[in-house]
Design a protein around this motif. Sequence first.
Motif, mmCIF file in Angstrom:
data_model
loop_
_atom_site.group_PDB
_atom_site.id
_atom_site.type_symbol
_atom_site.label_atom_id
_atom_site.label_comp_id
_atom_site.label_asym_id
_atom_site.label_seq_id
_atom_site.Cartn_x
_atom_site.Cartn_y
_atom_site.Cartn_z
ATOM 1 N N ASP A 50 -21.007 24.258 -19.707
ATOM 2 C CA ASP A 50 -21.892 23.096 -19.950
ATOM 3 C C ASP A 50 -22.316 22.460 -18.626
ATOM 4 O O ASP A 50 -23.461 22.044 -18.469
ATOM 5 C CB ASP A 50 -21.169 22.034 -20.794
ATOM 6 C CG ASP A 50 -20.956 22.504 -22.233
ATOM 7 O OD1 ASP A 50 -21.600 23.508 -22.623
ATOM 8 O OD2 ASP A 50 -20.136 21.891 -22.947
ATOM 9 N N ARG A 51 -21.397 22.426 -17.704
ATOM 10 C CA ARG A 51 -21.720 21.824 -16.400
ATOM 11 C C ARG A 51 -22.816 22.630 -15.692
ATOM 12 O O ARG A 51 -23.714 22.059 -15.066
ATOM 13 C CB ARG A 51 -20.444 21.765 -15.542
ATOM 14 C CG ARG A 51 -20.608 21.200 -14.164
ATOM 15 C CD ARG A 51 -20.812 19.671 -14.182
ATOM 16 N NE ARG A 51 -20.826 19.161 -12.830
ATOM 17 C CZ ARG A 51 -19.816 18.521 -12.236
ATOM 18 N NH1 ARG A 51 -18.711 18.272 -12.910
ATOM 19 N NH2 ARG A 51 -19.909 18.108 -10.983
ATOM 20 N N SER A 56 -28.130 23.130 -13.674
ATOM 21 C CA SER A 56 -29.277 24.005 -13.418
ATOM 22 C C SER A 56 -30.597 23.247 -13.550
ATOM 23 O O SER A 56 -31.628 23.700 -13.064
ATOM 24 C CB SER A 56 -29.243 25.207 -14.361
ATOM 25 O OG SER A 56 -29.458 24.760 -15.681
ATOM 26 N N ARG A 57 -30.573 22.082 -14.210
ATOM 27 C CA ARG A 57 -31.813 21.299 -14.377
ATOM 28 C C ARG A 57 -32.067 20.349 -13.208
ATOM 29 O O ARG A 57 -33.088 19.690 -13.149
ATOM 30 C CB ARG A 57 -31.734 20.482 -15.671
ATOM 31 C CG ARG A 57 -31.611 21.344 -16.897
ATOM 32 C CD ARG A 57 -31.936 20.566 -18.162
ATOM 33 N NE ARG A 57 -31.413 21.242 -19.338
ATOM 34 C CZ ARG A 57 -31.940 22.337 -19.874
ATOM 35 N NH1 ARG A 57 -33.014 22.877 -19.341
ATOM 36 N NH2 ARG A 57 -31.384 22.894 -20.927
ATOM 37 N N GLN A 277 -21.495 25.936 -7.773
ATOM 38 C CA GLN A 277 -20.509 25.068 -7.105
ATOM 39 C C GLN A 277 -20.118 23.912 -8.035
ATOM 40 O O GLN A 277 -18.971 23.482 -8.059
ATOM 41 C CB GLN A 277 -21.081 24.523 -5.812
ATOM 42 C CG GLN A 277 -21.357 25.593 -4.774
ATOM 43 C CD GLN A 277 -21.748 24.995 -3.441
ATOM 44 O OE1 GLN A 277 -21.100 24.086 -2.939
ATOM 45 N NE2 GLN A 277 -22.821 25.515 -2.859
ATOM 46 N N GLU A 278 -21.071 23.431 -8.796
ATOM 47 C CA GLU A 278 -20.734 22.344 -9.742
ATOM 48 C C GLU A 278 -19.791 22.849 -10.834
ATOM 49 O O GLU A 278 -18.893 22.143 -11.277
ATOM 50 C CB GLU A 278 -22.003 21.737 -10.349
ATOM 51 C CG GLU A 278 -22.788 20.937 -9.319
ATOM 52 C CD GLU A 278 -23.612 19.820 -9.948
ATOM 53 O OE1 GLU A 278 -23.240 19.319 -11.020
ATOM 54 O OE2 GLU A 278 -24.643 19.472 -9.342
ATOM 55 N N MET A 279 -20.015 24.089 -11.267
ATOM 56 C CA MET A 279 -19.059 24.669 -12.233
ATOM 57 C C MET A 279 -17.653 24.692 -11.633
ATOM 58 O O MET A 279 -16.668 24.405 -12.310
ATOM 59 C CB MET A 279 -19.416 26.128 -12.555
ATOM 60 C CG MET A 279 -20.683 26.350 -13.288
ATOM 61 S SD MET A 279 -20.937 28.147 -13.509
ATOM 62 C CE MET A 279 -20.103 28.456 -15.051
ATOM 63 N N GLY A 286 -11.166 19.565 -13.744
ATOM 64 C CA GLY A 286 -11.059 19.349 -15.192
ATOM 65 C C GLY A 286 -9.708 19.818 -15.727
ATOM 66 O O GLY A 286 -8.789 20.100 -14.955
ATOM 67 N N PRO A 287 -9.583 19.903 -17.074
ATOM 68 C CA PRO A 287 -8.298 20.302 -17.664
ATOM 69 C C PRO A 287 -7.860 21.692 -17.183
ATOM 70 O O PRO A 287 -8.684 22.599 -17.080
ATOM 71 C CB PRO A 287 -8.592 20.352 -19.169
ATOM 72 C CG PRO A 287 -9.946 19.785 -19.369
ATOM 73 C CD PRO A 287 -10.639 19.682 -18.060
ATOM 74 N N GLN A 288 -6.560 21.791 -16.916
ATOM 75 C CA GLN A 288 -6.007 23.073 -16.432
ATOM 76 C C GLN A 288 -5.365 23.866 -17.576
ATOM 77 O O GLN A 288 -4.807 24.936 -17.360
ATOM 78 C CB GLN A 288 -4.990 22.813 -15.316
ATOM 79 C CG GLN A 288 -5.566 22.058 -14.121
ATOM 80 C CD GLN A 288 -6.606 22.857 -13.353
ATOM 81 O OE1 GLN A 288 -6.299 23.857 -12.731
ATOM 82 N NE2 GLN A 288 -7.865 22.411 -13.394
#
Length: 393
Positions: A50-51, A56-57, A277-279, A286-288
């Motif tokens: 989702d990230r 990407s936008r 990179q944002e992913m 985020g959650p591990q």
Amino acid sequence: MKLSRRLDQLKPYVFVEISRIIAKKRAEGVEVVTFGIGDPDIPTPAPIVDRLVQASRTPANHRYPETDGLPEVRRAIAAWYKDRFGVSHLNPDTEVLPLIGAKEGIGHVAFCFLDPGDIALVPDPAYPVYSVGTMFAGAESYTMPLVEKNGWLPDLDAIPHEVARDAKVMWLNYPNNPTGAVADGDYYRKAIAFAREYDIALLHDAAYSEVVYDGYKALSFMEMEGAKEVGIEFHSLSKCFNMTGWRFGSAVGNADMIQALFKIKSNLDSGIPQAIQEMAIEALTGPQKYIDENNAIYQVRRDKVIGALNRLGLRVVPPKASLYLWARVPEGYTSASFAAQLLDDTAIVVTPGSSYGDHGEGYIRLSLTTPDEMIDKGVERLASWRIPAPARG
Ligand SMILES: Cc1ncc(COP(=O)(O)O)c(C=O)c1O
């Protein structure tokens, strides 16, 4: 066409050949069960994807990235090392470098240290890129055999003084591909002392640190005192967050070595697409829980496949970590002849141990990144297989 001599020295990459064999069998209508490449079949966790969709936008992400990555991603890598390993000494501005997958950095780093004629200490069997990068730089690999009686760890005392004195880098990789072996703190401390004594850059590949079983926790070599003086560690999001397709890895450690790798890379590549990179930021901050969820799946697969191999009479030590089973082939077979027999008789693909070097002869590697239903099919086929007597001569 006048191709380089270097190209003649290069064997086709092992999984390119295996993909060809699989494609041919599939074209013949055969249902192949593959325990070949270590490429997680489980999708990337949804929040990470989702990230990407969101990132990407953003028009800023459509432009060239910086080779050294977004400051936020470097900070996320340093923070993850602190949370996961208690390594709080990494400076995100000077001691962290994002990579287009660990493979890219592992290949390129040879150019930082090695000139023609130089020596690199390279384990065998091993991930092939260590010796390929060495060859590209015109240098020689000195083989450090990995053998079972030493826990698949290089015997540093067996390296002749003259070789150690001339060597410029040493590769280590734990949890290990292909053997599944792990290293403890004492081993890393010994390797650091060795690297310091001989002024060798210690390059540790920790791509599998998160793929662990039975409660085992792998170490980062950066946890050891003095690690940052002698080396860098490569890491990857590929195996722990099922992100092989997105290409994100990192190198952390010695600032001069990181700077050298940055210099090589900035002359050759333009970094990782920023949306990816944002992913990575999402994955690292985020959650591990996804890591444990994956490992629980791999552990069930590990035990099923080991059971099937044992029933066939093949010996496998259950690995504490990594995605791989490393099984001894029956007497009279070579790695390749056994893999070929298995493919012919059962349409199961495994990787011959000899693809990872001469000391991998006598073993096959099975990856656990096969969907559960295919694992079950593979186990069934193994259960009804009788290993034929090996061909003579
Ligand atoms: C030991 C080892 N290091 C590094 C890599 C490459 O990881 P990445 O996907 O980050 O390039 C692999 C991939 O199989 C590997 O086995």
